[in-house]
Design an enzyme around this catalytic site. Structure first.
Site, PDB file in Angstrom:
ATOM      1  N   GLY A   1      32.090  10.142  91.819  1.00 54.61           N
ATOM      2  CA  GLY A   1      30.834   9.630  92.079  1.00 54.61           C
ATOM      3  C   GLY A   1      30.904   8.094  92.700  1.00 54.61           C
ATOM      4  O   GLY A   1      31.742   7.847  93.272  1.00 54.61           O
ATOM      5  N   HIS A   2      29.942   7.108  91.959  1.00 49.19           N
ATOM      6  CA  HIS A   2      29.762   5.911  92.530  1.00 49.19           C
ATOM      7  C   HIS A   2      31.026   4.970  92.242  1.00 49.19           C
ATOM      8  O   HIS A   2      31.199   4.103  93.333  1.00 49.19           O
ATOM      9  CB  HIS A   2      28.639   5.220  91.899  1.00 49.19           C
ATOM     10  CG  HIS A   2      28.023   3.991  92.533  1.00 49.19           C
ATOM     11  ND1 HIS A   2      27.502   3.860  93.882  1.00 49.19           N
ATOM     12  CD2 HIS A   2      27.956   2.941  92.002  1.00 49.19           C
ATOM     13  CE1 HIS A   2      27.251   2.599  93.970  1.00 49.19           C
ATOM     14  NE2 HIS A   2      27.587   2.065  92.840  1.00 49.19           N
ATOM     15  N   PHE A   3      31.605   5.070  91.220  1.00 51.23           N
ATOM     16  CA  PHE A   3      32.992   4.208  90.814  1.00 51.23           C
ATOM     17  C   PHE A   3      34.314   4.997  91.134  1.00 51.23           C
ATOM     18  O   PHE A   3      34.847   5.385  90.297  1.00 51.23           O
ATOM     19  CB  PHE A   3      32.568   3.676  89.329  1.00 51.23           C
ATOM     20  CG  PHE A   3      31.578   2.619  89.128  1.00 51.23           C
ATOM     21  CD1 PHE A   3      32.011   1.293  89.551  1.00 51.23           C
ATOM     22  CD2 PHE A   3      30.275   2.765  88.689  1.00 51.23           C
ATOM     23  CE1 PHE A   3      31.250   0.229  89.519  1.00 51.23           C
ATOM     24  CE2 PHE A   3      29.409   1.611  88.616  1.00 51.23           C
ATOM     25  CZ  PHE A   3      29.970   0.288  89.009  1.00 51.23           C
TER      26      PHE A   3
ATOM     27  N   ASP B   1      28.367  10.621  94.856  1.00 49.43           N
ATOM     28  CA  ASP B   1      27.434   9.584  94.666  1.00 49.43           C
ATOM     29  C   ASP B   1      26.130   9.755  94.890  1.00 49.43           C
ATOM     30  O   ASP B   1      25.676  10.252  95.847  1.00 49.43           O
ATOM     31  CB  ASP B   1      28.121   8.460  95.489  1.00 49.43           C
ATOM     32  CG  ASP B   1      27.327   7.121  94.851  1.00 49.43           C
ATOM     33  OD1 ASP B   1      26.475   6.962  94.025  1.00 49.43           O
ATOM     34  OD2 ASP B   1      27.710   6.006  95.469  1.00 49.43           O
TER      35      ASP B   1
END
Length: 286
Positions: free
Chosen positions: A262-264, A236
């Site tokens: 990553g972020h999701f 992320d």
């Protein structure tokens, strides 16, 4: 498992939420981030509803909840937390764990500080609460917080473009075919509603209040020692993995898992996260 899609009126606003599971079962309140809504938790809710009571609201300005204009409603994280607090109260839920992602973290930690006796545990999935987790991504926001001039605020408008939304879903992901494009498209369509850019801008600027409150949240963690499960996309570029590891400084038995995404993280690692969450929730005193 059946998921219900409900709306209640809170302070004159329609507040939408997804709900599933037996209301007498241990409760988990799932708090979404930017730029999405409770749709982010659709699959996780379906996975866990056989054993737990799941509640996932849309904040005002997001998803299917009311989105009054930015000059008609005070879009701050305090107000978002107020709405979620009243929603949970209206449902008669007195004890619950929280699952926080992105914006969900400042909403969830406000609830925890207000009602430490109600929080049975905290699951944080790229939901930051430490300076350690703030990457260079935040420099443009810090500049606007220090001096919210037109020159410094204008660059923030790039954060709700289609390109920025796609980047949030795709960066740090090794297999893009696992990311559901329907969610990205829905997020962008809702972001692009008339007036919504001003709503998001107000929250970008108010985010500084979250960083200012980090010491208060750390005090809460040190004093109350809530069970913490951090499941974090290690790649992320918004909230770095140092933000996950930092929870172990303040919570003795914090459990941290850094995932190859990553972020999701739910988009690519749903089965693994669901398994970790289920085990974590089973271990909580309710």
């Amino acid at each position: 498992m059946t998921i219900h899609y409900r709306t209640v009126v809170i302070d004159g606003l329609d507040v939408f939420y997804r709900e599933a599971g037996d209301p007498s079962a241990p409760a988990l309140v799932l708090l979404h981030g930017f730029p999405t809504s409770s749709i982010a938790y659709q699959e996780l809710i379906a996975d866990l509803a056989d054993e737990f009571h799941l509640i996932a609201p849309d904040y005002p300005g997001f998803g299917h909840s009311s989105a009054p204009a930015a000059d008609e409603w005070d879009y701050t994280f305090d107000r978002l937390a107020d709405v979620v607090d009243r929603l949970v109260d209206s449902l008669g839920v007195r004890r619950y764990a929280v699952y926080v992602h992105d914006y969900g973290s400042p909403v969830g930690f406000r609830l925890a500080v207000r009602h430490p006796d109600r929080i049975t545990g905290i699951i944080t999935q790229n939901g930051n609460a430490y300076e350690d987790g703030l990457t260079p991504f935040w420099e443009v926001l810090r500049k606007a917080w220090a001096d919210p001039s037109a020159q410094n605020v204008e660059p923030l408008r790039t954060l709700y473009t289609r390109e920025a939304t796609h980047w949030q879903y795709s960066h740090g992901v090794s297999d893009a075919s696992l990311v559901n494009p329907d969610k990205e498209a829905l997020d962008q369509a809702l972001l692009d509603r008339p007036g919504n850019h001003d709503i998001q801008l107000a929250l970008f600027l108010d985010y500084r209040t979250n960083v200012e409150r980090y010491p208060v949240w750390h005090d809460y963690l040190r004093i109350h020692q809530p069970p913490v499960l951090a499941v974090w996309g290690r790649h992320d570029e918004i909230f770095g993995p140092e933000g996950a590891l930092a929870f172990a400084r303040d919570v003795k038995n914090a459990e941290v898992h850094l995932l190859d995404t990553g972020h999701f993280a739910l988009e690519t690692h749903l089965p693994e996260i669901a398994s970790l969450v289920r085990r974590f929730l089973r271990g909580l005193a309710v």
